[in-house]
Structure formats: structure tokens, C-alpha cells
Design an enzyme around this catalytic site. Sequence first.
Site, PDB file in Angstrom:
ATOM      1  N   ILE A  97       0.897  -1.159   0.000  1.00  0.00           N
ATOM      2  CA  ILE A  97       0.000   0.000   0.000  1.00  0.00           C
ATOM      3  C   ILE A  97       0.931   1.204   0.000  1.00  0.00           C
ATOM      4  O   ILE A  97       1.693   1.398   0.941  1.00  0.00           O
ATOM      5  CB  ILE A  97      -0.924   0.082   1.236  1.00  0.00           C
ATOM      6  CG1 ILE A  97      -1.930  -1.057   1.262  1.00  0.00           C
ATOM      7  CG2 ILE A  97      -1.652   1.441   1.248  1.00  0.00           C
ATOM      8  CD1 ILE A  97      -2.892  -1.011   2.462  1.00  0.00           C
ATOM      9  N   ASN A 136       9.896   1.629   9.273  1.00  0.00           N
ATOM     10  CA  ASN A 136       8.769   2.388   8.724  1.00  0.00           C
ATOM     11  C   ASN A 136       7.704   2.531   9.819  1.00  0.00           C
ATOM     12  O   ASN A 136       6.662   1.885   9.802  1.00  0.00           O
ATOM     13  CB  ASN A 136       8.210   1.690   7.473  1.00  0.00           C
ATOM     14  CG  ASN A 136       7.230   2.567   6.723  1.00  0.00           C
ATOM     15  OD1 ASN A 136       6.746   3.580   7.222  1.00  0.00           O
ATOM     16  ND2 ASN A 136       6.912   2.152   5.506  1.00  0.00           N
ATOM     17  N   TYR A 143      -0.968   0.079  10.644  1.00  0.00           N
ATOM     18  CA  TYR A 143      -1.492  -1.285  10.720  1.00  0.00           C
ATOM     19  C   TYR A 143      -1.938  -1.650  12.132  1.00  0.00           C
ATOM     20  O   TYR A 143      -2.963  -2.314  12.317  1.00  0.00           O
ATOM     21  CB  TYR A 143      -0.472  -2.283  10.168  1.00  0.00           C
ATOM     22  CG  TYR A 143      -0.304  -2.128   8.679  1.00  0.00           C
ATOM     23  CD1 TYR A 143      -1.381  -2.309   7.817  1.00  0.00           C
ATOM     24  CD2 TYR A 143       0.912  -1.756   8.119  1.00  0.00           C
ATOM     25  CE1 TYR A 143      -1.247  -2.127   6.446  1.00  0.00           C
ATOM     26  CE2 TYR A 143       1.057  -1.581   6.751  1.00  0.00           C
ATOM     27  CZ  TYR A 143      -0.038  -1.770   5.923  1.00  0.00           C
ATOM     28  OH  TYR A 143       0.091  -1.598   4.575  1.00  0.00           O
ATOM     29  N   LYS A 145      -3.146   0.423  14.298  1.00  0.00           N
ATOM     30  CA  LYS A 145      -4.417   1.149  14.461  1.00  0.00           C
ATOM     31  C   LYS A 145      -5.567   0.356  13.843  1.00  0.00           C
ATOM     32  O   LYS A 145      -6.702   0.406  14.313  1.00  0.00           O
ATOM     33  CB  LYS A 145      -4.295   2.531  13.814  1.00  0.00           C
ATOM     34  CG  LYS A 145      -5.562   3.373  13.842  1.00  0.00           C
ATOM     35  CD  LYS A 145      -5.398   4.638  13.023  1.00  0.00           C
ATOM     36  CE  LYS A 145      -5.666   4.289  11.591  1.00  0.00           C
ATOM     37  NZ  LYS A 145      -5.863   5.349  10.658  1.00  0.00           N
TER      38      LYS A 145
END
Length: 174
Positions: A97, A136, A143, A145
Site C-alpha cells: 500500500i 517504517n 497497521y 491502528k
Amino acid sequence: MDKIKVIKATSDDVEPLKKIGIETFSETFASMNSEENMKAYLEESFANQKLLTELKNPNSIFYFAKYEEDIIGYLKINTGESQTELKNTKSLEIERIYVLKAYHGKNVGQLLYQKAIEVAQEINVDYVWLGVWEENLRAISFYKKNGFVEFDKHIFRLGDDEQTDIMMKLQMKK
């Protein structure tokens, strides 16, 4: 930003996929990696023939996020044997993504993520998984969250650099 559309890419979309792929990967990682390693990774991962093969693979699906006529991000999901590691028939991998930096914080990543979850529900998988670079922190936070938990680690090669990815998983509700 309510005009953002998520549309499925086709085998005719090699050039736009290559463009958004190189641009978003470079924006995200160029400052943290050597120019040589970035060049090697981008040339291999976004080669026209490789992208065409991936676009034609029924177990790999790409979606573009579009704002007006501009592609501003994309999603790649894998099922079955196309998954980069687990290859469980009851799982779906979110391989990528990526969203242009200019659109960070505008819900684009969430829209792409929601498309992946929608597909996971449609094909009735037990869980969704992914790998995310340990450095990152923005993506890891995103992710977490969304309910993902860490379950393992693996090595991701960027050129000649071995980097550690955190593997994360989301159990699907049945």
C-alpha cells in the site's frame, strides 16, 4: 478528498503502475537507503515484463487510488501461491500500500486498506498478513491502528542490503 476512487488495475496498466510504484517507493525509502540499492530494487521490481506478469496473475490484484484523473496511490494483494511467504489458501497478503506523500493524511491509505479487507471478506479468508520494514514507523502505526499484531520477522532484500521486516497479521471475524 471525497472524490478519491479505488479502481482495479488491468494488464493495460503497466506504465501507470510502474510510474506510481517507482514514485511512491522512492518517496518513502530513498532517504534511508543508498542510491545503488534503490536503483537495483526499482529496476528489478518495476520492470515492465515483471509488472505485466503480476497484472495477469489471477492471484495478484492491483488497485489504484485516483483523485480526479491522477493516480495517487496503489494497493497490491496476493492470495494462494502468489503470496510472498505464507502461501496459505485461507489467507490474503497485503504486499503493498503506497500513497504519494502529497496525499498522506488524507485517508487514501485507509481507502486502499479497506479495499483489501473487502476482498478478504469476499473470498472468506481466516486472516490478512503483511510485512513492513521495522524502520517504517508510520506504516507500523497505521497497521496497529487497524488491528494488526506482530507475529514474526523476515528479511527483505533491497539491492545488497538485508533489512528486517516485521510480519503482522489481522484475524478476520467470522
